[in-house]
Structures are given as structure tokens and as C-alpha cells.
Design an enzyme around this catalytic site. Structure first.
Site, short mmCIF file in Angstrom:
data_model
loop_
_atom_site.label_atom_id
_atom_site.label_comp_id
_atom_site.label_asym_id
_atom_site.label_seq_id
_atom_site.Cartn_x
_atom_site.Cartn_y
_atom_site.Cartn_z
N ASN A 17 56.07 -2.98 110.40
CA ASN A 17 57.21 -2.19 110.87
C ASN A 17 58.24 -2.15 109.75
O ASN A 17 58.93 -3.13 109.51
CB ASN A 17 57.79 -2.86 112.13
CG ASN A 17 59.08 -2.21 112.59
OD1 ASN A 17 59.44 -1.13 112.14
ND2 ASN A 17 59.77 -2.89 113.51
N LYS A 29 60.90 -0.46 109.63
CA LYS A 29 62.28 -0.22 110.11
C LYS A 29 62.92 0.87 109.24
O LYS A 29 62.24 1.80 108.83
CB LYS A 29 63.07 -1.53 110.12
CG LYS A 29 62.29 -2.64 110.85
CD LYS A 29 63.09 -3.87 111.11
CE LYS A 29 62.20 -4.88 111.84
NZ LYS A 29 62.91 -6.09 112.25
N HIS A 72 61.27 -1.69 120.78
CA HIS A 72 61.64 -2.78 119.86
C HIS A 72 63.04 -3.27 120.24
O HIS A 72 63.89 -2.49 120.66
CB HIS A 72 61.62 -2.26 118.42
CG HIS A 72 61.76 -3.36 117.42
ND1 HIS A 72 62.98 -3.93 117.13
CD2 HIS A 72 60.85 -4.02 116.66
CE1 HIS A 72 62.80 -4.89 116.24
NE2 HIS A 72 61.51 -4.97 115.94
N GLU A 126 65.50 -3.96 118.55
CA GLU A 126 66.59 -3.27 117.85
C GLU A 126 66.90 -1.95 118.53
O GLU A 126 68.06 -1.52 118.57
CB GLU A 126 66.22 -3.08 116.37
CG GLU A 126 66.30 -4.42 115.62
CD GLU A 126 65.37 -4.56 114.43
OE1 GLU A 126 64.86 -3.54 113.93
OE2 GLU A 126 65.16 -5.71 114.00
N GLU A 140 57.98 -10.41 120.79
CA GLU A 140 58.89 -10.63 119.65
C GLU A 140 60.19 -11.27 120.14
O GLU A 140 61.09 -10.55 120.60
CB GLU A 140 59.23 -9.29 118.99
CG GLU A 140 58.05 -8.57 118.39
CD GLU A 140 58.50 -7.66 117.26
OE1 GLU A 140 58.02 -7.84 116.15
OE2 GLU A 140 59.36 -6.80 117.50
N GLY A 197 63.70 -11.32 111.79
CA GLY A 197 64.50 -11.24 110.57
C GLY A 197 65.32 -12.48 110.27
O GLY A 197 66.20 -12.46 109.42
N SER A 228 59.48 -12.96 112.02
CA SER A 228 59.39 -13.85 110.85
C SER A 228 57.97 -14.30 110.53
O SER A 228 57.76 -15.43 110.08
CB SER A 228 60.33 -15.04 111.01
OG SER A 228 61.69 -14.60 111.09
P1 PGA Z 1 60.50 -9.58 110.89
O1 PGA Z 1 60.59 -8.39 111.95
O2 PGA Z 1 59.06 -9.79 110.56
O3 PGA Z 1 61.30 -9.09 109.70
O4 PGA Z 1 61.12 -10.79 111.54
C1 PGA Z 1 59.61 -8.25 112.96
C2 PGA Z 1 59.90 -7.04 113.79
O5 PGA Z 1 61.06 -6.78 114.10
O6 PGA Z 1 58.97 -6.32 114.20
#
Ligand code: PGA
Length: 248
Positions: free
Chosen positions: A10, A12, A94, A96, A164, A170, A208
Site C-alpha cells: 500500500n 498510500k 483502511h 486512514e 491492521e 507506520g 509495521s
Molecule cells: P505500515 O502501513 O506498513 O507503514 O505500518 C501499513 C498499512 O497502513 O497498510
């Protein structure tokens, strides 16, 4: 049929045309027998990427779609438009999007229905906040999100579920293997009750994931792959994650 393994990246809101070379490098250096590799770049990069990696076995996906098939929705994208330029998957719900755009599980279910109608696999994301985990609410939150986000007509062929934890995205922090195992066992049991082929739905862990923890995460029961953010941007990071999944 066992769930198909999936390593999903992803991106983003990261990457421009120059970043497409990373996907070419990934395709060249890391063949992944036994698992699917998916890149979900910003939507404007799907079409140029599909031309650059044609025939190399890497799938492409969007990061969101609208619940309607077309119409007056400035700035939005329809599932069929993603499919038209080469997407096979779309990430939905997601955390976000849930946080930045107020997306509810009901909205996610409507988007997933639209994705299915367009022939896309919906990757439905679920996860608890740190406050919810601290309050001991994780399993209730996940069960409620799954119940409300999963649309009618979902099958193992058209739906993937990604767990998640919001606090792991992140941040460099990951849950313990026991914490991931507990949620994935709940998802597997719940899907088994809801869908006739629930045992075959691919379950991803996200938050992560990096080369140093991938093998340990992929050894957890009912973890069939990962949804990877930051570590999917560079072939040097995503490649070893893909290799770990392929070997799991
Ligand atoms: P990350 O994000 O691997 O940077 O923690 C995962 C995600 O949001 O899908």
C-alpha cells in the site's frame, strides 16, 4: 482450497512516475512462487505501471473506490474505472480513510459491493485503536467491524480481510504473535460462520511489517500474507518480505 498467500503493498500518497522502477526491480529480483504480489500505488500510477510490468505476474490495485458505479462525485473513482486501467484489487476501509474521511463500516460494505460488481477483489481493513486495545475491547471491535463491513455476496474469491491495528501502522510497533494469532483466529472462525467458503478467505496482517519481522508474522496460524505500507515502497525492503511469504 487453502487461502491464497498475498503480499500487498500500500503506497498510500507516496510515489511518482519515477518510483515505478522499484516495481520493475521487484519483479526482476523476487519471483514469488506460491504467492500473489500486489502493488496498490496512487491511482494515477496504475495505468503506467500496468504497461511497465505487463506479463511479470505482479497485480495492481487501488486504495479506495466509490460505492456508486458512476456519476456526479467530484474527485472520486469508480471501481470499474480502476478495473479499466488494470487493477484487480482495491483496498477498502483502511484506518486512514476511516479517520480522515469518516468512513463507517456500512460505507465500506457499500464500496465492497461496488468493487465486487466491477470484478475487483476487495481488501477490507479492520483494526482497533490503542485506546480500544487498552480497554480490552479489541475482539469486540474487530467482530463488529467485520460484521458491518462484509457485504452480501462476499466469497473467498472476491474478498480479502486485513487486520491492521491502528496503533501499529507506520509506528514501528507490532503486536505480539499471541495478539495477532488471537485476532486472526477470531476472523477465521467468524468468516467460517458467515461464508460457506470462509475457511479459504485470505487473512492479512498489516502494521509495521518489515523484512526483519516478516517470517515470524507469516508463521502465525491463519496469517496468509501482509498489507505493507512503508516497507513496500522500495524493492530492497518489499522483496525480502515477498520472499519470506513465498517460503512460509
Ligand atoms: P505500515 O502501513 O506498513 O507503514 O505500518 C501499513 C498499512 O497502513 O497498510
Amino acid at each position: 482450497m487453502a487461502p491464497r498467500k498475498l503480499a500487498a503493498g500500500n503506497w498510500k500518497m507516496n510515489g511518482t512516475l519515477a518510483a515505478l522502477a522499484e516495481v520493475e526491480a521487484l519483479a526482476e529480483a523476487h519471483p514469488a512462487p506460491g504467492c500473489d504480489v500486489l502493488i496498490c500505488p496512487p491511482a494515477v500510477l496504475i495505468h503506467p505501471l500496468s504497461a511497465r510490468i505487463e506479463g511479470r505476474g505482479i497485480k495492481l490495485g487501488g486504495q479506495d473506490c466509490h460505492a456508486k458505479a458512476s456519476g456526479a462525485h467530484t474527485g472520486d473513482l469508480a471501481a470499474a474505472q480502476l478495473a479499466d486501467v488494470g487493477a484487480s484489487h482495491v483496498i477498502l476501509g483502511h484506518s486512514e480513510r476511516r479517520a480522515d474521511h469518516g468512513e463507517t463500516s456500512e460505507m465500506v460494505a457499500a464500496k465492497a459491493r461496488a468493487a465486487h460488481e466491477a470484478g475487483l477483489v476487495a481488501i477490507i481493513c479492520l483494526g482497533e485503536t490503542e485506546a480500544q486495545r487498552d480497554a480490552g475491547e479489541t475482539l469486540d471491535v474487530i467482530a463488529a467491524q467485520l460484521a458491518a463491513s462484509l457485504p452480501e455476496g462476499a466469497t473467498a474469491a472476491n474478498t480479502v480481510i486485513a487486520y491492521e491495528p491502528v496503533w501499529a501502522i507506520g509506528t514501528g510497533r507490532t503486536p505480539t504473535t499471541e495478539q495477532i494469532a488471537e485476532v486472526h483466529a477470531l476472523l477465521r472462525a467468524d468468516l467460517g460462520k458467515r461464508l460457506s467458503d470462509g475457511a479459504d478467505v485470505a487473512l492479512l496482517y498489516g502494521g509495521s511489517v518489515k523484512p526483519s519481522n516478516a517470517a515470524e508474522i507469516f508463521a502465525i496460524p491463519h496469517v496468509n500474507g501482509a498489507l505493507v505500507g512503508g516497507a513496500s515502497l522500495k524493492a530492497a525492503d518489499f522483496g525480502p518480505i515477498v520472499a519470506a511469504l513465498s517460503a512460509a
